[in-house]
Design an enzyme around this catalytic site. Structure first.
Site, mmCIF file in Angstrom:
data_model
loop_
_atom_site.group_PDB
_atom_site.id
_atom_site.type_symbol
_atom_site.label_atom_id
_atom_site.label_comp_id
_atom_site.label_asym_id
_atom_site.label_seq_id
_atom_site.Cartn_x
_atom_site.Cartn_y
_atom_site.Cartn_z
ATOM 1 N N ASP A 194 28.449 20.443 50.098
ATOM 2 C CA ASP A 194 29.394 19.968 51.112
ATOM 3 C C ASP A 194 29.253 18.457 51.211
ATOM 4 O OD1 ASP A 194 31.074 19.529 53.233
ATOM 5 O OD2 ASP A 194 29.762 20.415 54.743
ATOM 6 N N ASP B 119 30.536 15.313 53.046
ATOM 7 C CA ASP B 119 31.206 15.013 54.317
ATOM 8 C C ASP B 119 30.958 13.545 54.632
ATOM 9 O OD1 ASP B 119 32.490 15.176 56.713
ATOM 10 O OD2 ASP B 119 30.866 16.195 57.769
ATOM 11 N N ASP C 255 25.632 17.475 52.939
ATOM 12 C CA ASP C 255 25.116 18.224 54.079
ATOM 13 C C ASP C 255 24.068 19.197 53.552
ATOM 14 O OD1 ASP C 255 24.581 19.852 56.243
ATOM 15 O OD2 ASP C 255 26.671 20.020 56.873
#
Length: 357
Positions: A105, A107, A259
């Site tokens: 992830d 982000d 993440d």
């Protein structure tokens, strides 16, 4: 429900728009992801909060789609893990986890070039997210792990990031990866983030990455190319050079905003492909590596549900906000006629506005 009639009006309108989207996405375009082995996957959703409820499961695709059409959630998730008892409340042990998808992830946060509030988005921070995906893929997943673009699933999250799933075409490799436990997944992401980098015994891949950066920063690399014990070599340099070397290493190690919880958490939920992101109203959309690489995918254009850019509202925006460009049209707090696509963004960000008759 809020006691404010104006707020209720907005909530009801937003709910109606989400319902319209899912009707089209499910019945017409078949956009909504049906998680593999659905009965063994946990489903979660959110309306006014990111996650209002989880520990939900469905035995059939029909039950699942009927539920989505009925609820039309603002945020929709599926578990990365496959579980014997996905609807039980508790950790991995209670749920009987038996395998897990592996996904990154990315982000990103507001960049130095962004001029907006921390929670807003623009081409700059979205461009940074794209760059980080390419670094992850081209500096690590392709050369270090022998993966190709056919082995990856890349998904725009609907906000300032991407999910990158490892889906090797080789069934044996896929089976092995999905059996990784928490320790294997943690080692994997820590290697990519350079957390277990040993300057006294440099591996070839990180060595090449850092030497490339040293050259960009005009740091002599000849001795670093020949030796694996970099710590001793660095300590022989002048204070200013030594500081510059360590700063360069730290900068390279912090290039990726991954993440770590998404890789670490056994029962992590991830956004369902084909849903909408409740904070932005943008689509959670699978894209190709080539469209990302060539910069053909534009999140603020291709991430917008086109039909929502044609439904117009007269509004009064009551607070000053940063501009946002969707499908080439720029809106701000002075805008009085806006499309549904922008209305969903305002609602998701908690902006004070009202819909006029």
């Amino acid at each position: 429900m809020n006691e404010n009639p104006a707020a209720n009006k907005i909530f009801n309108e937003v709910s109606s728009l989400y319902k319209q989207y899912f009707e089209y996405a499910i019945k017409v375009r078949k956009w909504l992801e049906i998680p593999d082995d659905l009965p063994h996957r946990e489903i979660g959703y959110g309306m006014l909060k990111k996650v209002d409820n989880r520990n939900i499961s469905f035995n059939t695709e029909g039950e699942y789609l009927t539920w989505v059409l009925k609820e039309s959630p603002f945020h929709l998730y599926k578990s990365l893990s496959y579980m014997e008892y996905p609807d039980l409340v508790g950790g991995a042990a209670k749920k009987g986890l038996f395998k897990r998808e592996v996904a990154f992830d990315i982000d990103t946060h507001k960049t130095e070039k962004c001029t907006h509030d921390d929670s807003w988005i623009c081409e700059e921070c979205l461009g940074e997210a794209r760059n980080q995906v390419l670094i992850l893929i081209e500096d690590f997943l392709f050369p270090d792990f022998g993966l190709s673009e056919k082995d990856l699933k890349i998904v725009f999250t609907g906000n300032r990031g991407y999910h990158i799933y490892l889906k090797p075409e080789d069934p044996e490799l896929l089976k092995k990866i999905e059996k990784w436990g928490k320790n294997e997944r943690r080692y994997f992401i820590e290697y990519i983030l350079g957390k277990n980098l040993n300057l006294r015994n440099m591996g070839s891949r990180w060595k090449n990455i850092l030497i490339s950066e040293f050259k960009k920063n005009k740091i002599a690399t000849k001795k670093f190319e020949k030796n694996s014990d970099w710590k001793t070599e660095i300590d022989t340099r002048k204070d200013t050079t030594r500081r510059k070397i360590y700063e360069t290493i730290d900068k390279v190690k912090s290039r990726l905003e991954l993440d770590e919880k998404v890789m670490d958490d056994d029962i992590r939920l991830l956004r369902t492909i084909g849903s909408l992101h409740g904070y932005t109203g943008l689509m959670v959309k699978e894209i190709t590596y080539s469209s990302l690489k060539s910069n053909q995918f534009d999140p603020l254009n291709h991430g917008v549900f086109s039909k929502f850019h044609k439904i117009m509202y007269n509004v009064n925006i009551k607070q000053e906000i940063d501009p946002l460009t969707l499908k080439g049209d720029t809106f701000n707090h002075k805008s009085t006629e806006i499309p549904a696509s922008y209305l969903l963004f305002l609602f998701g960000h908690g902006i004070d506005f009202e819909i006029l008759e």
